[in-house]
Design a protein around this motif. Structure first.
Motif, PDB file in Angstrom:
ATOM      1  N   GLU A  10      47.418  37.028  20.398  1.00  0.00           N
ATOM      2  CA  GLU A  10      47.471  38.462  20.710  1.00  0.00           C
ATOM      3  C   GLU A  10      48.890  39.022  20.722  1.00  0.00           C
ATOM      4  N   THR A  11      49.811  38.299  21.315  1.00  0.00           N
ATOM      5  CA  THR A  11      51.197  38.774  21.372  1.00  0.00           C
ATOM      6  C   THR A  11      51.806  38.825  19.971  1.00  0.00           C
ATOM      7  N   ALA A  12      51.606  37.776  19.190  1.00  0.00           N
ATOM      8  CA  ALA A  12      52.131  37.746  17.822  1.00  0.00           C
ATOM      9  C   ALA A  12      51.504  38.856  16.977  1.00  0.00           C
ATOM     10  N   ARG A  13      50.216  39.098  17.169  1.00  0.00           N
ATOM     11  CA  ARG A  13      49.523  40.155  16.433  1.00  0.00           C
ATOM     12  C   ARG A  13      50.125  41.516  16.740  1.00  0.00           C
ATOM     13  N   LYS A  14      50.368  41.801  18.028  1.00  0.00           N
ATOM     14  CA  LYS A  14      50.974  43.078  18.419  1.00  0.00           C
ATOM     15  C   LYS A  14      52.377  43.218  17.835  1.00  0.00           C
ATOM     16  N   ASP A  15      53.154  42.128  17.884  1.00  0.00           N
ATOM     17  CA  ASP A  15      54.500  42.147  17.306  1.00  0.00           C
ATOM     18  C   ASP A  15      54.431  42.399  15.799  1.00  0.00           C
ATOM     19  N   GLY A  16      53.490  41.745  15.143  1.00  0.00           N
ATOM     20  CA  GLY A  16      53.330  41.912  13.699  1.00  0.00           C
ATOM     21  C   GLY A  16      52.956  43.326  13.315  1.00  0.00           C
ATOM     22  N   ILE A  17      52.046  43.922  14.080  1.00  0.00           N
ATOM     23  CA  ILE A  17      51.648  45.304  13.799  1.00  0.00           C
ATOM     24  C   ILE A  17      52.826  46.247  13.995  1.00  0.00           C
ATOM     25  N   ALA A  18      53.585  46.050  15.062  1.00  0.00           N
ATOM     26  CA  ALA A  18      54.756  46.898  15.323  1.00  0.00           C
ATOM     27  C   ALA A  18      55.796  46.744  14.208  1.00  0.00           C
ATOM     28  N   ASP A  19      56.063  45.506  13.780  1.00  0.00           N
ATOM     29  CA  ASP A  19      57.033  45.288  12.703  1.00  0.00           C
ATOM     30  C   ASP A  19      56.541  45.866  11.377  1.00  0.00           C
TER      31      ASP A  19
END
Length: 112
Positions: A10-19
């Protein structure tokens, strides 16, 4: 620069979407998962990004890229005519794997 994000985390997914969102705002291309395949995405309102996208896909102007939208409201603003059942289909199946092929509103300032 390329980065890979584990969308199961979940954290990596949120970071990926933001990037990815930041990259698109800068006019860069992004690779994103769809319901069936990975796609290459760009800002449809950035002529340079669209040209880069067509070049990356090896396409010419005779085969414009599809435009993905995140809401019924966005679709209504971009489409000239949804046809008789377009809105009903969006209400029934979105979010989900539904593709509608429509003519864009002629007043849009994009280079597709």
């Amino acid at each position: 620069m390329s980065r890979i994000y584990d969308c199961a985390d979940e954290t990596a997914r949120k970071d990926g979407i933001a990037d990815a969102a930041s990259a698109v705002r800068r006019g860069e291309l992004v690779v994103l998962p769809t319901d069936t395949v990975y796609g290459i995405g760009a800002d449809a309102f950035s002529p340079r990004a669209v040209a880069d996208l067509l070049a990356a896909k090896g396409r010419g102007r005779e085969m414009p890229p599809p435009v993905l939208v995140g809401s019924t409201r966005a679709a209504m603003a971009l489409v000239d005519d949804l046809g008789r059942f377009g809105r009903d289909l969006m209400d029934e199946f979105w979010p989900g794997p539904l593709t509608l092929v429509c003519a864009a509103t002629p007043s849009l300032s994009w280079d597709l």
